[in-house]
Design a protein around this motif. Structure first.
Motif, PDB file in Angstrom:
ATOM      1  N   UNK A   1     -12.295 -42.625  42.063  1.00  0.00           N
ATOM      2  CA  UNK A   1     -12.852 -41.667  41.106  1.00  0.00           C
ATOM      3  C   UNK A   1     -14.242 -42.144  40.741  1.00  0.00           C
ATOM      4  N   UNK A   2     -15.234 -41.289  40.918  1.00  0.00           N
ATOM      5  CA  UNK A   2     -16.593 -41.713  40.575  1.00  0.00           C
ATOM      6  C   UNK A   2     -16.841 -41.515  39.085  1.00  0.00           C
ATOM      7  N   UNK A   3     -17.854 -42.192  38.571  1.00  0.00           N
ATOM      8  CA  UNK A   3     -18.106 -42.120  37.123  1.00  0.00           C
ATOM      9  C   UNK A   3     -18.515 -40.701  36.719  1.00  0.00           C
ATOM     10  N   UNK A   4     -18.985 -39.892  37.683  1.00  0.00           N
ATOM     11  CA  UNK A   4     -19.351 -38.504  37.338  1.00  0.00           C
ATOM     12  C   UNK A   4     -18.143 -37.557  37.374  1.00  0.00           C
ATOM     13  N   UNK A   5     -16.966 -38.093  37.695  1.00  0.00           N
ATOM     14  CA  UNK A   5     -15.748 -37.286  37.687  1.00  0.00           C
ATOM     15  C   UNK A   5     -15.352 -36.729  39.044  1.00  0.00           C
TER      16      UNK A   5
ATOM     17  N   UNK B   1     -17.176 -47.526  39.284  1.00  0.00           N
ATOM     18  CA  UNK B   1     -18.344 -47.327  38.410  1.00  0.00           C
ATOM     19  C   UNK B   1     -19.641 -47.614  39.159  1.00  0.00           C
ATOM     20  N   UNK B   2     -19.490 -48.179  40.377  1.00  0.00           N
ATOM     21  CA  UNK B   2     -20.699 -48.701  41.031  1.00  0.00           C
ATOM     22  C   UNK B   2     -21.478 -47.659  41.833  1.00  0.00           C
TER      23      UNK B   2
ATOM     24  N   UNK C   1     -16.481 -42.219  30.088  1.00  0.00           N
ATOM     25  CA  UNK C   1     -17.019 -43.289  29.227  1.00  0.00           C
ATOM     26  C   UNK C   1     -16.444 -43.196  27.807  1.00  0.00           C
ATOM     27  N   UNK C   2     -16.049 -41.992  27.410  1.00  0.00           N
ATOM     28  CA  UNK C   2     -15.410 -41.828  26.108  1.00  0.00           C
ATOM     29  C   UNK C   2     -14.084 -42.578  26.047  1.00  0.00           C
ATOM     30  N   UNK C   3     -13.378 -42.639  27.151  1.00  0.00           N
ATOM     31  CA  UNK C   3     -12.083 -43.343  27.175  1.00  0.00           C
ATOM     32  C   UNK C   3     -12.243 -44.809  27.530  1.00  0.00           C
ATOM     33  N   UNK C   4     -13.146 -45.063  28.483  1.00  0.00           N
ATOM     34  CA  UNK C   4     -13.303 -46.450  28.974  1.00  0.00           C
ATOM     35  C   UNK C   4     -14.697 -46.968  28.609  1.00  0.00           C
ATOM     36  N   UNK C   5     -14.771 -47.484  27.417  1.00  0.00           N
ATOM     37  CA  UNK C   5     -16.060 -47.945  26.875  1.00  0.00           C
ATOM     38  C   UNK C   5     -16.638 -49.038  27.782  1.00  0.00           C
TER      39      UNK C   5
END
Ligand code: MRU
Length: 356
Positions: free
Chosen positions: A242-246, A279-280, A352-356
């Protein structure tokens, strides 16, 4: 979850051996296999005796334990870690688990290394089990809501196997379904067969049957018409990265289901533990998409009337094949991400709201 009424996990450590359920034999034969060394672990991942993103991560972690048992030597451990990471390229869990183990083992002396490695591999499996259970409790709320509104059986479509067999227990996509069933909510699952390896027909249907959950195997192309007919209330699938952009990378064919769901206003959820978030990288084109052996496409395997597993060719030897194992579903087609920490929008802001 259960097989013939008995509870199992997909992987465990016993008498210096790693025990797995050989998924290449399911659903026809239930075989527990011993992995004796790191080579066995690499081979089990490559041949898909174990598969599914969280489970291959856990197998890699135990693979490093086997490597230490075989030879307590830093350069051998490093070589094992490199070979494990490349044994399947798409699921990020493999690298995630190996990196976590190597970080834990860095600077540890020879005397303590085996115990520390084993404790960490066990921690990875225990954590995955807990996370998958929480994914289920979070996803349950969506199923409950549909059930309350519909006052009838909730029809859920899933692709491939993001079930307990793909994790340690519970599964990701199946965990909300198991929780709903245990709560007495009526659910029925449309199981995409998932060519070419048929993880849906062979594994998802099998594990749902063992838990007594109503399910129907459909061809990979049938989801569209079922959605047009209003026979799918929601889709839940898993993800390998899963990419950070969803954006989510999952078994080939997931993207087409998401397109179809969008066109028919069917909610399309993706269930994941945080270990599958990469996240990378920012661009899905950077995800290495696994290309597997063409024999998976040109041949099908099944059981004959004498209970023997047979493999037969289904198209001309001369025909060319392309066996891409994964595709990417863009975030805009995803209704929400169901994680161990809650449900969020498929976006950087959501994650990012869930995984600070
Ligand atoms: O090729 P596989 O069988 O390893 O693919 C598995 C999937 O695509 C699953 O959906 C994914 O790993 C999520 S598992 C909880």
């Amino acid at each position: 979850m259960k097989i013939e009424g008995k509870s199992y996990k997909t992987i465990w450590f016993e008498n210096n051996l790693v025990k797995i359920i050989d998924q290449t034999k399911l659903p026809h034969k239930f075989v527990i296999k011993n992995l004796k060394n790191v080579k066995d672990a690499i081979n089990a991942i490559k041949t898909m005796e174990v598969r599914g993103a969280p489970l291959i991560g856990a197998t890699a972690a135990f693979g490093l334990v086997l490597s230490i048992i075989e030879k307590n030597d830093l350069s051998f451990l490093k070589k094992s870690s490199e070979e494990l990471i490349v044994s399947r390229p798409t699921a990020i869990n493999l690298k995630w688990a190996v990196d976590r183990m190597m970080k834990k083992l860095s600077g540890v002396n020879d005397k303590d290394i085996l115990k520390i490695a084993l404790d960490e591999a066990k921690a990875i499996t225990e954590e995955d089990e807990k996370f998958c259970k929480n994914i289920g409790l979070n996803g349950l709320k969506i199923i409950e809501e549909i059930s309350n509104k519909k006052k009838d059986t909730v029809n859920i479509l899933t692709h491939c196997n993001a079930g307990w067999l793909a994790t340690i227990d519970w599964g990701t996509a199946t965990s909300p379904i198991y929780h709903a069933h245990q709560k007495g909510i009526k659910v029925h699952v449309w199981v995409d067969e998932t060519r070419p390896r048929n993880q849906g027909a062979n594994l998802t249907s099998y594990e749902l049957n063992e838990e007594g959950i109503s399910n129907t195997v459909i061809t990979d192309n049938a989801g569209g018409i079922l959605m047009q007919r209003g026979e799918v209330d929601m889709c839940i699938v898993g993800t390998d990265r899963t990419l950070s952009n969803g954006d989510v990378c999952n078994k080939i064919g997931t993207y087409l289901k998401a397109l179809s769901a969008k066109d028919n206003n069917v909610p399309f959820y993706v269930a994941l533990p945080s270990s599958t978030i990469d996240w990378s990288i920012k661009d899905h084109k950077q995800i290495p998409i696994e290309e597997r052996d063409s024999e998976e496409l040109s041949h099908v395997e099944g059981i004959d009337e004498n209970n023997e597993i047979k493999k037969v060719r289904i198209y001309p030897q001369k025909s060319k094949s392309l066996n891409l194992a994964f595709d990417v579903t863009p975030a805009k087609l995803v209704t929400g991400l169901i994680t161990e920490k809650g449900i969020c929008e498929a976006s950087e802001k959501g994650l990012k709201g869930l995984f600070k």
